[in-house]
Design an enzyme around this catalytic site. Structure first.
Site, mmCIF file in Angstrom:
data_model
loop_
_atom_site.group_PDB
_atom_site.id
_atom_site.type_symbol
_atom_site.label_atom_id
_atom_site.label_comp_id
_atom_site.label_asym_id
_atom_site.label_seq_id
_atom_site.Cartn_x
_atom_site.Cartn_y
_atom_site.Cartn_z
ATOM 1 N N GLY A 15 6.246 -31.956 47.118
ATOM 2 C CA GLY A 15 7.310 -30.948 46.979
ATOM 3 C C GLY A 15 6.961 -29.677 47.735
ATOM 4 O O GLY A 15 5.833 -29.198 47.646
ATOM 5 N N ARG A 25 0.326 -20.778 58.761
ATOM 6 C CA ARG A 25 0.032 -19.693 59.713
ATOM 7 C C ARG A 25 -1.444 -19.291 59.635
ATOM 8 O O ARG A 25 -2.127 -19.116 60.660
ATOM 9 C CB ARG A 25 0.939 -18.499 59.392
ATOM 10 C CG ARG A 25 0.622 -17.213 60.146
ATOM 11 C CD ARG A 25 1.606 -16.142 59.674
ATOM 12 N NE ARG A 25 1.372 -14.843 60.269
ATOM 13 C CZ ARG A 25 0.564 -13.926 59.746
ATOM 14 N NH1 ARG A 25 -0.114 -14.183 58.626
ATOM 15 N NH2 ARG A 25 0.420 -12.759 60.345
ATOM 16 N N ASP A 132 4.609 -25.998 40.326
ATOM 17 C CA ASP A 132 4.242 -26.380 38.954
ATOM 18 C C ASP A 132 2.953 -25.718 38.477
ATOM 19 O O ASP A 132 2.704 -25.644 37.273
ATOM 20 C CB ASP A 132 4.058 -27.905 38.856
ATOM 21 C CG ASP A 132 5.369 -28.655 38.982
ATOM 22 O OD1 ASP A 132 6.416 -27.993 39.068
ATOM 23 O OD2 ASP A 132 5.333 -29.892 39.006
ATOM 24 N N MET A 174 11.953 -26.105 36.279
ATOM 25 C CA MET A 174 11.126 -27.205 36.766
ATOM 26 C C MET A 174 9.759 -27.240 36.095
ATOM 27 O O MET A 174 9.309 -26.240 35.518
ATOM 28 C CB MET A 174 10.976 -27.111 38.280
ATOM 29 C CG MET A 174 12.139 -27.769 39.009
ATOM 30 S SD MET A 174 11.853 -27.827 40.773
ATOM 31 C CE MET A 174 13.099 -29.024 41.242
ATOM 32 N N ARG A 176 7.453 -30.949 35.868
ATOM 33 C CA ARG A 176 7.497 -32.347 35.428
ATOM 34 C C ARG A 176 6.563 -32.600 34.254
ATOM 35 O O ARG A 176 6.919 -33.227 33.280
ATOM 36 C CB ARG A 176 7.054 -33.221 36.596
ATOM 37 C CG ARG A 176 8.084 -34.206 37.000
ATOM 38 C CD ARG A 176 7.564 -35.042 38.110
ATOM 39 N NE ARG A 176 6.874 -34.242 39.126
ATOM 40 C CZ ARG A 176 6.733 -34.627 40.363
ATOM 41 N NH1 ARG A 176 7.243 -35.766 40.747
ATOM 42 N NH2 ARG A 176 6.082 -33.882 41.242
ATOM 43 N N ALA A 191 12.980 -14.826 26.141
ATOM 44 C CA ALA A 191 13.616 -16.015 25.560
ATOM 45 C C ALA A 191 13.287 -16.115 24.068
ATOM 46 O O ALA A 191 12.186 -15.747 23.649
ATOM 47 C CB ALA A 191 13.115 -17.261 26.285
ATOM 48 N N HIS A 257 16.582 -27.288 42.112
ATOM 49 C CA HIS A 257 15.786 -27.042 43.323
ATOM 50 C C HIS A 257 15.888 -25.630 43.894
ATOM 51 O O HIS A 257 15.137 -25.306 44.829
ATOM 52 C CB HIS A 257 16.138 -28.071 44.401
ATOM 53 C CG HIS A 257 15.563 -29.418 44.090
ATOM 54 N ND1 HIS A 257 16.165 -30.275 43.206
ATOM 55 C CD2 HIS A 257 14.427 -30.038 44.503
ATOM 56 C CE1 HIS A 257 15.435 -31.376 43.102
ATOM 57 N NE2 HIS A 257 14.376 -31.254 43.875
ATOM 58 N N LEU A 258 16.781 -24.815 43.382
ATOM 59 C CA LEU A 258 16.789 -23.427 43.899
ATOM 60 C C LEU A 258 15.442 -22.766 43.630
ATOM 61 O O LEU A 258 15.038 -21.824 44.319
ATOM 62 C CB LEU A 258 17.958 -22.607 43.334
ATOM 63 C CG LEU A 258 17.997 -22.188 41.865
ATOM 64 C CD1 LEU A 258 17.199 -20.921 41.629
ATOM 65 C CD2 LEU A 258 19.434 -21.989 41.430
HETATM 66 O O1 F6P Z 1 6.189 -30.866 41.772
HETATM 67 C C1 F6P Z 1 7.136 -29.913 42.066
HETATM 68 C C2 F6P Z 1 8.500 -30.333 41.557
HETATM 69 O O2 F6P Z 1 9.409 -29.329 41.929
HETATM 70 C C3 F6P Z 1 8.582 -30.624 40.057
HETATM 71 O O3 F6P Z 1 8.645 -29.466 39.274
HETATM 72 C C4 F6P Z 1 9.818 -31.466 40.024
HETATM 73 O O4 F6P Z 1 9.820 -32.294 38.891
HETATM 74 C C5 F6P Z 1 9.708 -32.280 41.269
HETATM 75 O O5 F6P Z 1 8.921 -31.535 42.171
HETATM 76 C C6 F6P Z 1 11.026 -32.638 41.911
HETATM 77 O O6 F6P Z 1 10.787 -33.441 43.003
HETATM 78 P P1 F6P Z 1 11.872 -33.831 44.105
HETATM 79 O O7 F6P Z 1 12.055 -32.663 45.007
HETATM 80 O O8 F6P Z 1 11.297 -35.002 44.793
HETATM 81 O O9 F6P Z 1 13.138 -34.112 43.356
#
Ligand code: F6P
Length: 327
Positions: A15, A25, A132, A174, A176, A191, A257-258
């Site tokens: 990722g 760089r 992560d 995020m 995992r 929170a 993914h943002l």
């Molecule tokens: O390991 C980084 C991460 O962003 C995790 O937090 C997330 O579960 C995973 O990658 C998502 O992966 P992909 O971009 O392959 O969907």
């Protein structure tokens, strides 16, 4: 050159994480500074298998310090998990005169690097790049600070709506297997509860907290859920909670993914710059099969084996603090 290293290959894998470009760089410029050539390997390990190489110099990495993503691109290569794939990759390194490797990525990247080094004896140093933040051997991984700030910015905005409409929001972030982003952003956004894979708050405990804060006059709340939470994602938890407690109107927001994009923070740029230089200098000093890290503001090297078998875990005291403050 010390150790006979004349050309270092660099790649990003797994990722992407904000700050990877700053690390590339730093690697390239430290190579130039120490009179070593630098070969960019594109598309991670897959590009190593397919021979996607390009010589880099100090100008190839101009103006990328503040850009998110990775100019070398990234992949999660299934072929590199096979012996045949790794053999092809090694042949390509030999063909291109690469005699040492720097891999920027997370746990999967280093697992591959460790096996590759054992099989072919080529010196490898890893640079931890993962939002992560779960790698052992460094206080922080590249990208974690930026990703967490992105979450804080998003949750501050969600908070406005939560307050205006008296709502309960479940925000999924995020992670995992890791609750670092959830824990830090949860404290920073106030929170009411933070649900981590490493320490699950039960639904009953959460309902109890919601009840007691409502009694003291609270009219809206945010719950942060790490995607790897054992009780399910934000949608599932929201459903279970609302079955037991339906005083609030509830909404779920999955940030996705943002969190991986955007310009790296100052912290990540500096961290990546330091790690990039330390990786090149480590190789030139004869280090191999290690991950570079920064611990207590000092460069350090941890064996790849240790970095992948022992996980970095969130600070339990921060969780306690979050609970004290969420009344
Ligand atoms: O390991 C980084 C991460 O962003 C995790 O937090 C997330 O579960 C995973 O990658 C998502 O992966 P992909 O971009 O392959 O969907």
């Amino acid at each position: 050159m010390p150790n006979g290293i004349k050309r270092i290959g660099v790649l990003t894998s797994g990722g992407d994480a904000p700050g990877m470009n700053a690390a590339i760089r730093a690697v390239v410029r430290a190579c130039v500074y120490h009179n070593v050539e630098c070969e960019g390997i594109f598309q991670g390990y897959q590009g190593m298998i397919e021979g996607d190489f390009k010589r880099l110099n100090e100008r190839s990495v101009a103006k990328i310090l503040g850009r998110g993503g990775t100019i070398l691109k990234s992949s999660r290569s299934k072929e590199f998990m096979t012996e045949e794939g790794r053999k092809k990759a090694f042949e390509n390194l030999k063909k291109n005169g690469v005699d040492a490797l720097i891999t920027i990525g997370g746990n999967g990247t280093f697992t591959g690097a460790h096996i590759f080094q054992k099989e072919f004896g080529i010196p490898v140093i890893g640079i931890p790049g993962s939002i992560d933040n779960d790698l052992y051997g460094t206080d922080h991984c590249i990208g974690f600070d930026t990703a967490t700030n992105t979450v804080v910015d998003a949750v501050d905005k969600i908070r406005d709506t939560a307050t205006s409409h008296n709502r309960l929001f479940f925000v999924e972030v995020m992670g995992r297997h890791s609750g670092f982003i959830a824990l830090k952003s949860g404290i920073a956004t106030g929170a009411i509860a933070i649900i981590l894979p490493e320490d699950e708050m039960s639904v009953d405990e959460l309902v109890e907290t919601l009840r007691s804060t409502e009694e003291s006059g609270k009219t809206s709340s945010i719950v942060i859920v790490a995607e790897g939470s054992k009780s399910g994602g934000a949608y599932e938890i929201a459903k279970t909670v609302t079955e037991k407690y339906s005083e609030y109107e509830t909404r779920v927001s999955v940030l996705g993914h943002l969190q991986r994009g955007g310009n790296p923070s100052c912290y990540d740029r500096v961290l990546a710059s330091r790690m990039g230089v330390a990786a090149v200098e480590g190789l030139l000093q004869g280090r191999k099969d290690v991950m570079v890290g920064i611990i207590n503001d000092r460069e350090s090297y941890t064996s790849l084996e240790e970095s992948i078998t022992r996980a970095n875990v969130p600070n339990r005291d921060e969780l306690r603090i979050a609970r004290i403050l969420s009344i």
